[in-house]
Design an enzyme around this catalytic site. Sequence first.
Site, PDB file in Angstrom:
ATOM      1  N   ASP A 241     -36.871   2.569  35.092  1.00 45.14           N
ATOM      2  CA  ASP A 241     -36.522   1.147  35.088  1.00 45.14           C
ATOM      3  C   ASP A 241     -37.539   0.361  35.910  1.00 45.14           C
ATOM      4  O   ASP A 241     -37.623   0.517  37.133  1.00 45.14           O
ATOM      5  CB  ASP A 241     -35.128   0.968  35.683  1.00 45.14           C
ATOM      6  N   HIS A 272     -35.275  -1.213  31.519  1.00 44.29           N
ATOM      7  CA  HIS A 272     -34.185  -2.010  32.078  1.00 44.29           C
ATOM      8  C   HIS A 272     -33.388  -2.621  30.936  1.00 44.29           C
ATOM      9  O   HIS A 272     -33.882  -3.481  30.206  1.00 44.29           O
ATOM     10  CB  HIS A 272     -34.745  -3.112  32.976  1.00 44.29           C
TER      11      HIS A 272
END
Length: 348
Positions: A241, A272
């Site tokens: 992420d 993300h």
Amino acid sequence: GQDHEEELDGAGPADQFSDGPLEPGPRSWLSGPHLQTLCHFVLPVGPGSDLAREYLQLADDGLVALDWVVGPCARGRRVTNAGGLPAVLLVIPNAWGRLTRNVLGLCLLALERGYYPVIFHRRGHHGCPLCGSSSYMTGAACISPVLCCREWFEAGLPWPYERGFLLHQKIALSRYATALEDTVDTGKLFRSRSLREFEETLFCHTKSFPISWDTYWDHNDPLRDVDEAAVPVLCICSADDPVCGPPNHFLPTELFHSNPYFFLLLSHHGGHCGFLRQEPLPAWSHEVILEYFRALTEFFRTEERMKGLSRRRASFLGGRRRWGTLPKREVSPSSNLEEIFSWKRSYT
């Protein structure tokens, strides 16, 4: 499969999950974290959902909005309920209130699976005008949550994300610049060069009641009341992420080991809020969340059946006691439930 995902603290209803190949392989073109992250922000949302809006007025006369997703539903709907009641899926968009492809995709998939999805909009978000124990929520799920918020603001993001999110914040608040002048230093606010400076100026350096950065987080840390959680919470996170950062720095893994209500699904790839994969669905996180809620539904349904059986047994034994064939001892309808269930539902 298990080569691509890790689940911590799998006790209770999460044990009912089924395994399967969800995320793309390591050499897939979908495995890039930046592509995963930017895809649902950059690409157009697509054909709009049919929404029925409802406003709720709060005690201080403020308004929040509920958008009930009523269509379209391309395929036949399934029936999903708990105890005979229709299952409502409450969907909360990101912190900026923006409806993305993933949010609408999750709602449409949930609609097909028999849920009644409703999108919750905070004050001032998505056209919404500014002006505990009774909850019926039985479970929650988060996609790419920022759990260590203070550390996240202080560390900063990679330059493209920092600038992009900061610009979005400034544009969103520019409509209310005149109204904010009496409360904050709008000149300093819109000259902010980082998300932390923006957050601190907006919420800490107010003209009427300034507070320190430490005090602000004492009252607003999302984990400050984590011990009060009373329903199971699933967090779907990715090790690559680019917004939340590396999990060993910004993911409180101890929380998932020590708190029986928190479950973590940590994948190698996903970016993300991306979690893209090949056909038939673009985001495997949607499938996981609905499977998770299905497992919760089955768990609560079994729990209610067990409680009903316990009540009937107690009633039957009570009737026999009146005939004098059993010792005179009071039996509670809920006796020994603590021994029956290792995970219990709470309403607080």
